[in-house]
Scaffold this motif. Structure first.
Motif, PDB file in Angstrom:
ATOM      1  N   LEU A  90      46.825  33.161   0.416  1.00 15.11           N
ATOM      2  CA  LEU A  90      46.617  34.199   1.295  1.00 15.11           C
ATOM      3  C   LEU A  90      45.113  34.428   1.499  1.00 15.11           C
ATOM      4  O   LEU A  90      44.272  34.648   2.290  1.00 15.11           O
ATOM      5  CB  LEU A  90      47.224  35.292   1.034  1.00 15.11           C
ATOM      6  CG  LEU A  90      48.571  35.723   1.226  1.00 15.11           C
ATOM      7  CD1 LEU A  90      49.378  36.836   0.854  1.00 15.11           C
ATOM      8  CD2 LEU A  90      49.001  35.213   2.863  1.00 15.11           C
ATOM      9  N   GLU A  91      44.339  34.538   0.142  1.00 10.98           N
ATOM     10  CA  GLU A  91      42.879  34.671   0.069  1.00 10.98           C
ATOM     11  C   GLU A  91      42.151  33.169   0.504  1.00 10.98           C
ATOM     12  O   GLU A  91      41.254  33.750   1.381  1.00 10.98           O
ATOM     13  CB  GLU A  91      42.703  34.472  -1.583  1.00 10.98           C
ATOM     14  CG  GLU A  91      40.948  34.984  -1.601  1.00 10.98           C
ATOM     15  CD  GLU A  91      40.523  34.833  -3.189  1.00 10.98           C
ATOM     16  OE1 GLU A  91      40.141  35.706  -3.545  1.00 10.98           O
ATOM     17  OE2 GLU A  91      41.260  34.044  -4.176  1.00 10.98           O
ATOM     18  N   ALA A  92      42.834  32.092   0.641  1.00 12.30           N
ATOM     19  CA  ALA A  92      42.124  30.752   1.094  1.00 12.30           C
ATOM     20  C   ALA A  92      42.257  31.092   2.639  1.00 12.30           C
ATOM     21  O   ALA A  92      41.274  30.882   3.385  1.00 12.30           O
ATOM     22  CB  ALA A  92      42.795  29.723   0.894  1.00 12.30           C
ATOM     23  N   ILE A  93      43.313  31.589   3.315  1.00  6.18           N
ATOM     24  CA  ILE A  93      43.247  31.820   4.671  1.00  6.18           C
ATOM     25  C   ILE A  93      42.328  32.949   5.055  1.00  6.18           C
ATOM     26  O   ILE A  93      41.367  32.744   6.075  1.00  6.18           O
ATOM     27  CB  ILE A  93      44.767  32.452   4.983  1.00  6.18           C
ATOM     28  CG1 ILE A  93      45.617  31.287   4.738  1.00  6.18           C
ATOM     29  CG2 ILE A  93      44.689  33.002   6.531  1.00  6.18           C
ATOM     30  CD1 ILE A  93      47.085  31.640   4.960  1.00  6.18           C
TER      31      ILE A  93
ATOM     32  N   THR B 235      53.674  33.861  -7.543  1.00  5.44           N
ATOM     33  CA  THR B 235      52.984  34.855  -6.989  1.00  5.44           C
ATOM     34  C   THR B 235      51.572  34.578  -7.108  1.00  5.44           C
ATOM     35  O   THR B 235      50.854  34.789  -5.930  1.00  5.44           O
ATOM     36  CB  THR B 235      53.055  36.254  -7.838  1.00  5.44           C
ATOM     37  OG1 THR B 235      54.674  36.649  -8.158  1.00  5.44           O
ATOM     38  CG2 THR B 235      52.565  37.197  -7.422  1.00  5.44           C
ATOM     39  N   LEU B 236      50.988  33.974  -8.026  1.00  4.39           N
ATOM     40  CA  LEU B 236      49.502  33.509  -8.214  1.00  4.39           C
ATOM     41  C   LEU B 236      49.000  32.607  -6.727  1.00  4.39           C
ATOM     42  O   LEU B 236      48.151  32.887  -6.388  1.00  4.39           O
ATOM     43  CB  LEU B 236      49.112  32.914  -9.536  1.00  4.39           C
ATOM     44  CG  LEU B 236      47.553  32.615  -9.437  1.00  4.39           C
ATOM     45  CD1 LEU B 236      46.640  33.791  -9.314  1.00  4.39           C
ATOM     46  CD2 LEU B 236      47.500  32.013 -10.759  1.00  4.39           C
ATOM     47  N   THR B 237      50.258  31.606  -6.786  1.00  3.45           N
ATOM     48  CA  THR B 237      49.827  30.739  -5.477  1.00  3.45           C
ATOM     49  C   THR B 237      49.985  31.331  -4.359  1.00  3.45           C
ATOM     50  O   THR B 237      48.940  31.109  -3.639  1.00  3.45           O
ATOM     51  CB  THR B 237      51.226  29.512  -5.659  1.00  3.45           C
ATOM     52  OG1 THR B 237      51.151  28.907  -7.051  1.00  3.45           O
ATOM     53  CG2 THR B 237      50.892  28.473  -4.532  1.00  3.45           C
ATOM     54  N   LEU B 238      50.803  32.305  -4.084  1.00  6.12           N
ATOM     55  CA  LEU B 238      50.824  33.138  -2.718  1.00  6.12           C
ATOM     56  C   LEU B 238      49.472  33.841  -2.665  1.00  6.12           C
ATOM     57  O   LEU B 238      48.935  33.732  -1.584  1.00  6.12           O
ATOM     58  CB  LEU B 238      52.268  34.034  -2.736  1.00  6.12           C
ATOM     59  CG  LEU B 238      52.035  35.130  -1.767  1.00  6.12           C
ATOM     60  CD1 LEU B 238      52.411  34.226  -0.379  1.00  6.12           C
ATOM     61  CD2 LEU B 238      53.164  36.008  -1.922  1.00  6.12           C
ATOM     62  N   ILE B 239      49.028  34.406  -3.722  1.00  2.00           N
ATOM     63  CA  ILE B 239      47.819  35.276  -3.710  1.00  2.00           C
ATOM     64  C   ILE B 239      46.644  34.172  -3.375  1.00  2.00           C
ATOM     65  O   ILE B 239      45.560  34.666  -2.299  1.00  2.00           O
ATOM     66  CB  ILE B 239      47.577  36.164  -4.857  1.00  2.00           C
ATOM     67  CG1 ILE B 239      48.744  37.217  -4.990  1.00  2.00           C
ATOM     68  CG2 ILE B 239      46.111  36.823  -4.951  1.00  2.00           C
ATOM     69  CD1 ILE B 239      48.588  37.789  -6.394  1.00  2.00           C
ATOM     70  N   VAL B 240      46.458  33.084  -3.973  1.00  2.79           N
ATOM     71  CA  VAL B 240      45.401  32.428  -3.569  1.00  2.79           C
ATOM     72  C   VAL B 240      45.438  31.688  -2.367  1.00  2.79           C
ATOM     73  O   VAL B 240      44.444  31.566  -1.660  1.00  2.79           O
ATOM     74  CB  VAL B 240      45.546  30.978  -4.900  1.00  2.79           C
ATOM     75  CG1 VAL B 240      44.545  29.973  -4.553  1.00  2.79           C
ATOM     76  CG2 VAL B 240      45.086  31.885  -6.201  1.00  2.79           C
TER      77      VAL B 240
END
Length: 165
Positions: free
Chosen positions: A105-108, A98-103
């Motif tokens: 999306l934030e990078a995008i 989940t943290l990988t997904l959040i990071v």
């Protein structure tokens, strides 16, 4: 002793400091004071002021500016270090999907804000270049006209002086 407000002396007067004597170049501190006063008056380019006024009127642009300013600060870095550490230690076990997904999306979104900032900067630089070009062309035309008038006056004076002799 209170300092005068910038521009209080008028546009052609840089302060109450004495004028340098001919040939001495003036005192270095006097020159620095005059330069500092001039820089206060010329604090921002007209295009900068126009862009600031335009950005202040738009809620979307103010939000984008705030996000960009925050994302480019050390507070942003510290918040992420703390948030990621807490997440990895207490919220989710390895490998932190989940943290990988959040990071990701934030990078995008952050890369999108960087591109928005670059587009804004490009548009601003173009507006500034256009303004400067227009001002320089006007100054060139004015200088050319003044040179022609000085030439005409000089020629007339020369002809009058020759006519007397």
């Amino acid at each position: 002793m209170a300092n005068p407000t910038p521009g209080a002396e008028g546009p052609d007067h840089l302060g109450a400091s004495p004028q340098p004597q001919a040939g001495t170049g003036g005192h270095p501190d006097d020159r620095k004071n005059r330069q500092a006063k001039l820089q206060q008056r010329l604090r921002h380019h007209p295009v900068v002021l126009e862009e600031q006024a335009r950005r202040a009127q738009s809620v979307q642009l103010r939000i984008a500016d705030w996000i960009t300013a925050f994302a480019g600060s050390m507070n942003f870095v510290y918040l992420h270090i703390a948030g990621f550490t807490l997440w990895m230690l207490f919220i989710e076990s390895k490998p932190w999907p989940t943290l990988t997904l959040i990071v990701s999306l934030e990078a995008i979104f952050l890369s999108t804000f960087v591109m928005i900032g670059q587009n804004r900067q490009g548009a601003f630089q173009q507006a500034k270049a256009d303004h400067d070009f227009t001002e320089q062309e006007l100054e060139l035309k004015t200088n050319t006209q003044l040179t022609r008038e000085i030439h005409a006056l000089t020629t007339e004076l020369h002809n009058r002086l020759l006519a007397r002799h």
